[in-house]
Write an enzyme that holds these catalytic residues in place. Structure first.
Site, mmCIF file in Angstrom:
data_model
loop_
_atom_site.group_PDB
_atom_site.id
_atom_site.type_symbol
_atom_site.label_atom_id
_atom_site.label_comp_id
_atom_site.label_asym_id
_atom_site.label_seq_id
_atom_site.Cartn_x
_atom_site.Cartn_y
_atom_site.Cartn_z
ATOM 1 N N HIS A 36 0.843 -1.205 0.000
ATOM 2 C CA HIS A 36 0.000 0.000 0.000
ATOM 3 C C HIS A 36 0.876 1.253 0.000
ATOM 4 O O HIS A 36 0.658 2.181 -0.784
ATOM 5 C CB HIS A 36 -0.927 0.005 1.223
ATOM 6 C CG HIS A 36 -1.733 1.256 1.381
ATOM 7 N ND1 HIS A 36 -3.055 1.335 1.013
ATOM 8 C CD2 HIS A 36 -1.395 2.485 1.829
ATOM 9 C CE1 HIS A 36 -3.494 2.568 1.243
ATOM 10 N NE2 HIS A 36 -2.507 3.295 1.744
ATOM 11 N N GLU A 37 1.871 1.278 0.862
ATOM 12 C CA GLU A 37 2.711 2.481 0.967
ATOM 13 C C GLU A 37 3.505 2.716 -0.316
ATOM 14 O O GLU A 37 3.558 3.822 -0.833
ATOM 15 C CB GLU A 37 3.651 2.367 2.172
ATOM 16 C CG GLU A 37 2.946 2.331 3.519
ATOM 17 C CD GLU A 37 1.892 3.408 3.680
ATOM 18 O OE1 GLU A 37 2.090 4.524 3.161
ATOM 19 O OE2 GLU A 37 0.851 3.142 4.304
ATOM 20 N N HIS A 55 1.755 4.372 -3.135
ATOM 21 C CA HIS A 55 1.638 5.838 -3.152
ATOM 22 C C HIS A 55 2.700 6.420 -4.078
ATOM 23 O O HIS A 55 2.438 7.358 -4.836
ATOM 24 C CB HIS A 55 1.834 6.424 -1.756
ATOM 25 C CG HIS A 55 0.622 6.340 -0.902
ATOM 26 N ND1 HIS A 55 -0.553 6.959 -1.232
ATOM 27 C CD2 HIS A 55 0.395 5.716 0.275
ATOM 28 C CE1 HIS A 55 -1.456 6.716 -0.287
ATOM 29 N NE2 HIS A 55 -0.903 5.958 0.636
#
Ligand SMILES: *[C@@H]1O[C@H](CO)[C@@H](O)[C@H](O)[C@H]1NC(C)=O
Ligand SMILES: *[C@@H]1O[C@H](CO)[C@@H](O)[C@H](O)[C@H]1NC(C)=O
Ligand SMILES: *[C@@H]1O[C@H](CO)[C@@H](O)[C@H](O)[C@H]1NC(C)=O
Ligand SMILES: *[C@@H]1O[C@H](CO)[C@@H](O)[C@H](O)[C@H]1NC(C)=O
Length: 822
Positions: free
Chosen positions: A563-564, A567
């Site tokens: 998820h990170e 970004h």
């Protein structure tokens, strides 16, 4: 004056509420202060339809940038603002697989940049496939007194009032909780924080005005006062904020402005300054003068601003503050997000070096509840990581003593330090990282460290977690490198702005590997990622979760790491590698979260369908950190486009959850049609750098334009990853849900000739995002009134999904409290 009064009254009235949700013991994650808002641009468009054949005189031989420039000239010729011109940004690039050139064009007014005047043109074989356009079209170039900010704040205030009233009606106390974004919050959710953080101090505090230091000025050539104004609002340190208000002039005298003029690739001279000694910033602040657009009737007006880039301990802001006193913050984007071909010649043969081995939860195991650790090889992708994960040129190595300047000399490391990722502990929670501890596997390169956390007293849980730092840094390094390699193979490469120290002569900006902090001491129960523009290191901070004893370590949950890192992917691909300001707030910011959840879920999913939560292990909660698990069953996950209107859906994570759910539904339609690939990794290229089809790709069924046939992933899950990444490249800066949907459909058209047109539309419309879905009155907070459309375009109607339509287009909001509270 009214606005300040109202804001402070509301904030005071909520003090008890604030105290409650902050001080709820150990299950409360630390809140990082972050601001994000800016004007909506009502005239911005994204067009994927038939673009007028004005370019008929162009041929497939014409330089795509020339095609785009001609196109932009035509597009803007009929409504040209006085003094308007533009330039083609040099981070434009051609996608190696699709052959589409993504051209980014920036507007100038009298030679000054319009920071949000963007045209992105997608060109192939001399033709424009699609474009986005947010150029300023008005004729007013006078700075206006537009109170754009008051609107934003009053939106928040009325929402807060609405909730407060409802809380009273339902006889709820402010210590009754709902689950939002993985944490218990009181029924006010994030709003008190949004209001506090975004609306406080955005105008010059009157104390400062009275000092006589900030008289009305027509035009300022010194950005110092504007910077101080921004820091007053931005710093999480209340004492600093007060000190800045009281002694602004002292701080300003201490600041040092250094003008830097640099010649750009396109021949323009860019005037920028760096400002040293800015209180609260950890590096010199970069400043340039620019225009930004603010709503003005049906269209926009421009304001002259200082564009600031401010790196702080926990934030990395890009902000626009009015040039004229009193300084107002017009827009602000935090580059930090929470969560939570042919081969270039390669200087060294990685075969020479023994590959590393890691004792890790293997790729595909989402977290420690799903499997045990095994010894895994350094199975780097030879296209994505030509020298493996533990080598980088001396000249790109931040820790190499400057002995050799030989570009071909590579350093081989025996630690978690390489060309794509620098991974290490960061218990101190500070910004320094180069000399932080990282495991050293020695010459054997066997990273085999123990992970055996014991149940302890709570007071010892942190020390117990530190005992397996070797294992957790190893895991973070392994997962992050695989994510780098995977995304590379779907097109997140050097020219499109990926994160690498050395780019192997393949273009793009270098020296920007991901700095990955394990067990970061700056927080608990979360994770975040900072994405500055291409050429500056991304920064990933992973936290421990104190949701259980022993503590759970976010580094070990692949979904959170993915998820990170996503970004970084979505921020660099949307609006071009050099523009990190395209996913700042509202629907755009929400999708920035949603792509991460979707990709993490897709990566962990298996051939046998299952629903998946997000962050369930770390949060120690089976349903995870979102409101719903990702599911095809609309009882389990009822999210539709209209869900964004609900009170709990003002924050980017909740908006993102809806987007991720919609993509999950779309994705499973493609899987139903094309099957499921066990591995998302494409085949290894052969010695010539050609990629074999294997069982992974199939030749394109339709050649869209010209001769080049792109490689098309054969299975539904690999195809959807390709379409999602291609869509990010096609969509405009600051995309809406509609823009992102249209970009995915356009990506399919470019890749396959549109053979999944109806499957995609049926998927989107199943969750309300059909062609007639609407939003009225969008706000920077994701607000507005939405109308679902559950019908696909008529061309796709015969196989219309046999779905029970949940209250077709029902605008009634009053049916939600029961499922929303608790
Ligand atoms: C790095 O490894 C390669 C391959 O084994 C070797 O040729 C090279 O000399 C090594 N570089 C250094 C600085 O040791
Ligand atoms: C890990 O291994 C142990 C011992 O073999 C086994 O009992 C356990 O079920 C495994 N855990 C998972 C999550 O597979
Ligand atoms: C990490 O590994 C190193 C090298 O093997 C070892 O010396 C050290 O004790 C380990 N650290 C911990 C906390 O176990
Ligand atoms: C959807 O979920 C609900 C609630 O868990 C369940 O009762 C229902 O049978 C499910 N529907 C389908 C089609 O699986």
């Amino acid at each position: 004056m009214r606005r300040l009064f109202v804001a402070s009254v509301v904030a005071t009235g909520l003090a008890g509420v604030l105290a409650h949700s902050h001080g709820n013991g150990n299950t409360q994650p630390r809140r990082r202060k972050t601001m994000g808002f800016g004007p909506e641009l009502p005239h911005a468009v994204f067009s994927t339809g038939d673009v007028t054949p004005v370019m008929s005189f162009m041929s497939s031989e014409t330089d795509p940038k020339e095609v785009a420039a001609q196109f932009a000239a035509q597009l803007t010729s009929n409504a040209r603002s006085p003094g308007s011109s533009f330039y083609v940004r040099d981070d434009s690039y051609t996608d190696k697989n699709s052959g589409i050139t993504h051209v980014y064009i920036r507007q100038l007014l009298y030679g000054v940049e319009v920071a949000d005047g963007d045209i992105n043109v997608n060109v192939k074989d001399g033709r424009v496939l699609s474009y986005g356009d947010s150029f300023y079209r008005g004729d007013i170039v006078e700075p206006l007194e537009v109170d754009v900010h008051a609107d934003h704040c009053s939106e928040l205030e009325s929402e807060l009032q609405y909730r407060f009233d409802r809380m009273r009606q339902e006889s709820l106390n402010d210590d009754q909780y709902v689950l939002t974004g993985g944490r218990k919050t009181n029924v006010m959710g994030d709003l008190p924080f949004l209001l506090e953080w975004n609306c406080r101090h955005v105008y010059t505090p009157y104390a400062m005005m009275e000092e006589g230091n900030f008289e009305e000025a027509d035009f300022s050539t010194d950005p110092s006062a504007a910077i101080v104004q921004f820091m007053i609002a931005a710093t999480p340190d209340e004492d600093l904020s007060e000190a800045l208000i009281d002694n602004a002039q002292d701080f300003i005298s201490n600041m040092q402005v250094t003008p830097v003029a640099s010649l750009q690739g396109d021949g323009r001279v860019s005037h920028q300054s760096t400002v040293d000694n800015v209180p609260g910033a950890v590096s010199p602040v970069k400043v340039r003068m620019a225009f930004v657009q603010v709503p003005h009737g049906e269209s926009t007006a421009v304001e002259l601003v200082w564009k600031l880039e401010v790196e702080m301990e926990d934030n990395w802001y890009e902000a626009a503050v009015t040039n004229k006193a009193p300084h107002r913050i017009v827009s602000v984007i935090d580059w930090a997000s929470d969560s939570p071909m042919p081969l270039a010649p390669v200087p060294k043969d990685p075969e020479d070096r023994p590959g590393a081995t890691y004792n890790v939860f293997a790729w595909g195991i989402n977290d420690p509840a799903e499997g045990n650790r095994t010894l895994e090889k350094e199975n780097f992708d030879s296209l994505a990581s030509p020298v493996g994960w533990h080598s980088l040129p001396v000249v790109n190595d931040p820790n190499s003593v400057a002995g050799s300047k030989d570009k071909t000399a590579f350093v081989n490391t025996t630690t978690t330090w390489g060309n794509n990722v620098f991974a290490h502990e960061n218990w101190e929670g500070q910004n320094s990282w180069q000399n932080n501890y990282r495991p050293d596997a020695g010459a054997s390169l066997v990273f085999d460290f123990k992970y055996n956390p014991k149940v302890t007293e709570k007071s010892d849980a942190l020390d117990e977690a530190k005992k397996y730092i070797n294992a957790t840094v190893t895991q973070l390094f392994y997962t992050s490198n695989l994510v780098h390699d995977l995304y590379y193979r779907y097109g997140f490469d050097e020219v499109s702005g990926n994160f690498q120290q050395h780019n192997f002569g393949r273009g793009g900006k270098e020296n920007d590997a991901v700095i990955a902090n394990a067990q970061d001491g700056s927080g608990f129960n979360n994770a975040n990622f900072m994405t500055p523009p291409d050429g500056q290191n991304g920064r990933c901070r992973m936290y421990l979760w104190n949701t259980a004893i022993p503590y759970r370590d976010g580094d070990l949950e692949a979904g959170i790491v993915i998820h990170e890192l996503s970004h970084g992917l979505s921020t660099r691909l949307t609006g071009g590698p050099a523009n990190s300001g395209c996913l700042g707030w509202g629907e755009s910011g929400g999708m920035g979260e949603g792509w991460g959840d979707f990709l993490a879920t897709t990566i962990r999913s298996s051939k046998t369908y299952s629903d998946y939560p997000m962050g369930a292990w770390a949060a120690n909660r089976p349903t995870g950190i979102r409101n719903f698990v990702y599911s095809l069953n609309d009882t389990v996950n009822p999210s539709t486009y209209k869900t964004l209107d609900k009170p709990g859906y003002w924050g980017v994570h909740a908006i993102g959850e809806v987007w991720a759910e919609i993509l999950w539904v779309v994705s499973n339609r493609l899987i139903a049609k094309h099957g499921f690939s066990e591995s998302l990794f494409p085949p290894t290229p052969d010695a010539d750098g050609n990629v074999p089809e294997g069982d992974f790709y199939r030749p394109a069924q339709v050649t869209v334009f010209g001769e080049k046939k792109p490689l098309v992933p054969k299975h539904g899950n690999s195809l959807v990853v390709q379409l999602v990444l291609d869509g990010m490249k096609l969509q405009p800066c600051r995309p809406s849900f509609f823009d992102a949907r249209d970009a995915i459909i356009a990506a399919d058209k470019a890749l396959t000739g549109g053979e999944n047109y109806c499957d995609l539309w049926l998927g989107f419309s199943e969750r309300g995002l059909g062609p007639d879905a609407r939003v009225d009155g969008r706000t920077p907070w994701g607000g507005g009134v939405r109308t679902d459309d559950f019908d696909a375009p008529s061309a796709c109607q015969p196989e219309k999904a046999p779905k029970p339509t949940p209250g077709d287009g029902d605008d009634d909001d009053d049916d939600e409290p029961e499922d929303w509270f608790f």
